[in-house]
Enzyme design. Structure first.
Site, PDB file in Angstrom:
ATOM      1  N   GLU A 366       0.809  -1.218   0.000  1.00 21.65           N
ATOM      2  CA  GLU A 366       0.000   0.000   0.000  1.00 21.65           C
ATOM      3  C   GLU A 366       0.847   1.276   0.000  1.00 21.65           C
ATOM      4  OE1 GLU A 366      -3.090  -0.054   2.936  1.00 21.65           O
ATOM      5  OE2 GLU A 366      -3.782  -2.041   2.343  1.00 21.65           O
ATOM      6  N   GLU A 462      -4.340  -9.684   0.757  1.00 23.08           N
ATOM      7  CA  GLU A 462      -4.773  -9.439   2.129  1.00 23.08           C
ATOM      8  C   GLU A 462      -6.271  -9.205   2.130  1.00 23.08           C
ATOM      9  OE1 GLU A 462      -2.309  -6.882   4.943  1.00 23.08           O
ATOM     10  OE2 GLU A 462      -4.200  -5.781   4.857  1.00 23.08           O
TER      11      GLU A 462
END
Length: 529
Positions: A366, A462
């Site tokens: 991210e 995830e």
């Protein structure tokens, strides 16, 4: 857990988006709170004892035949013959010639290399080696240092015995740089690993206008470590097409690399070896990895290399027959190749080199969404990582993972071309319009969107649902809701998902979502998995 991507096409309540974004920022810090500022953490001050001894210096490879005029000299050093840049002193203006040189390395060796970073005006503490201990202990490790001889600075690797009085995080051997300019690029010595292979410094002819030191770099053709052979080369992919964003979700037909994905709704689970204020012991790691294996998962995703993750989790994975998705973690310090944090992780991977266990390397988590990297910077870092890890035998696939929002930014063409598969973090809990029973279809829709951006097969790296926390619109946390959401994800797209996570993370700092510590799903074994 890092958060969810909310696609532009998804129906989202405005209040849910705001809560989600707040959660993401807090969680991004929380994941490594234990590492950066545990309850007992302190940087070693006078009560710590540091004992230094030099183990190797900048290596001398050869003394070149003296040219007619002017004459360059090899900077006087000692140490093993290794393919690190060779410094030659050019005392006067003129033309200098340096012949080609070949070095054969027969065993993996730790050496010193130089990296660069830009810093503003002021005094800065940079570099060093960070270690985390769970009790008072003595550690011995190599670190990179600077030495000055007759006004010329060179880098060396030194060995230090470091006495730490309590559990905590300690930085060993940082250097101090004072910058008088507004912004300046400074050189930081870093410890790196040279793998077996043949390395050549090509012939160089250079013209200098002032007295200077010229460094002749080596280019290598490394070979894998004999006891850890490289995995078979991956099949060549078809030529890349320019990335396009279609009007609706489209899933590419091309399959992913061999080894990725599972069956029966089970593929992989995330794993971090952190406890409250400390790292988990090898025995604790072994027990938890065994728990994941017995539940039917085949792969672990790890985020970084701290807390002895590679040797401890790697050993447990091998014992219990699991594969690994390895990671390089990027934080607010940025994703430049020269970042000491990045260099330390790459060095740890090269030193470990158990590529027979690794199916995928994930560079950054991210980093686009959090603004730690631009697409161009991340592309350069992935390219740099490929070169570094190839030198120690890794030839498998690469990716980065981000939210849908992160992938939908501008300038993604180069990044899409550099990765082998697309990685996505998608948590339906933060989409206010998604009920637990619809978590699976939501996650799948996000993957379809991101796959279409790059035109490549993607994987959810995830995803999960908390067992406790506040509601975001229709998305509520709780044991019943978690079970319903996880079953929906497993049944819909579980073969391509990395679930987050095994146990609740009590070491994390709680945030306004009241969910940070409650993503463990082991209680769902074996009712769902």
């Amino acid at each position: 857990m890092k958060g969810v991507a909310v696609a532009a096409a998804a129906a989202v309540l405005a209040s849910g988006v705001a809560a989600h974004d707040n959660h993401r920022r807090a969680h991004r810090v929380g994941l490594f709170d234990k590492r950066t500022r545990p309850d007992t953490a302190e940087i070693c001050v006078p009560q710590c004892t540091t004992i230094y001894s030099t183990i190797t210096g900048e290596p001398a490879l050869y003394t070149p035949p003296p040219p007619a005029k002017p004459t360059a000299t090899l900077w006087p050093t000692d140490g093993p013959v290794l393919p690190t840049p060779v410094p030659h002193v050019c005392p006067t203006p003129g033309t200098y010639s340096f012949p080609a040189t070949t070095v054969i390395v027969t065993e993996t060796t730790t050496v010193c290399a130089a990296s660069t970073t830009q810093v503003p005006k002021g005094t800065h503490t940079l570099g060093g080696v960070t270690t985390v201990v769970d009790k008072a202990t003595t550690v011995t490790c190599p670190y990179a240092a600077e030495k000055t001889n007759n006004g010329v600075v060179t880098n060396v690797v030194e060995l230090t015995t470091y006495v730490c009085p309590s559990a905590g995080t300690y930085t060993i051997g940082p250097i101090t740089k004072t910058v008088t300019d507004e912004v300046k690029t400074v050189v930081i010595p870093v410890v790196t690993t040279v793998c077996p292979g043949t390395y050549t410094a090509p012939a160089v002819v250079t013209v200098v206008e002032t007295a200077t030191v010229v460094f002749c770099p080596f280019e290598g053709t490394p070979v894998p470590k004999p006891d850890h052979p490289a995995p078979p080369a991956q099949p060549q992919q078809p030529p890349q097409q320019p990335p396009q964003v279609p009007s609706g979700p489209v899933t590419p037909n091309r399959p992913g690399p061999p080894g990725l994905g599972g069956s029966g709704g089970k593929w992989a689970m995330t794993y971090t070896p952190y406890a409250v204020g400390r790292c988990k012991t090898p025995a604790e790691i072994d027990a938890e990895v065994g728990e994941i294996s017995r539940a039917g998962f085949k792969t672990l995703r790890i985020y970084s290399t701290d807390c002895d993750t590679l040797p401890n989790v790697g050993a447990a994975a091998k014992k219990h027959g699991l594969r690994l998705i390895a990671g390089i973690f990027i934080d607010s310090k940025g994703c430049q190749n020269s970042s000491p944090t990045v260099a330390t992780q790459i060095g740890a991977l090269k030193g470990w080199s158990h590529w027979d266990l690794v199916d995928l390397v994930v560079v950054a988590n991210e980093a686009l969404f959090n603004g730690y990297c631009s697409p161009g910077e991340l592309t350069s870092l992935i390219r740099h990582t490929k070169t570094e890890l190839a030198s120690c035998g890794y030839s498998g696939p690469y990716t980065t993972t981000d939210t849908t929002n992160g992938w939908q930014g501008p300038g993604m063409e180069g990044l899409c071309a550099e990765i082998d598969v697309v990685g996505l973090n998608a948590h339906a809990y933060f989409n206010a319009g998604t009920r637990p029973a619809n978590a699976g279809p939501f996650v799948k829709s996000q993957l379809n969107i991101v796959e279409a951006i790059c035109g490549k097969t993607g994987y959810i790296l995830e995803t999960g649902w908390p067992s406790s926390g506040k509601c975001f619109g229709d998305a509520c946390a709780g044991p019943t809701q978690q079970a319903e959401a996880i079953k929906s994800i497993k049944d819909t797209i579980g073969d391509k998902c990395v679930f987050f996570s095994l146990h609740d993370d009590k070491w994390k700092t709680e945030t306004d979502c009241q969910c940070e510590q409650h993503w463990g799903m082991s209680q769902l074994f074996p009712s769902i998995f």
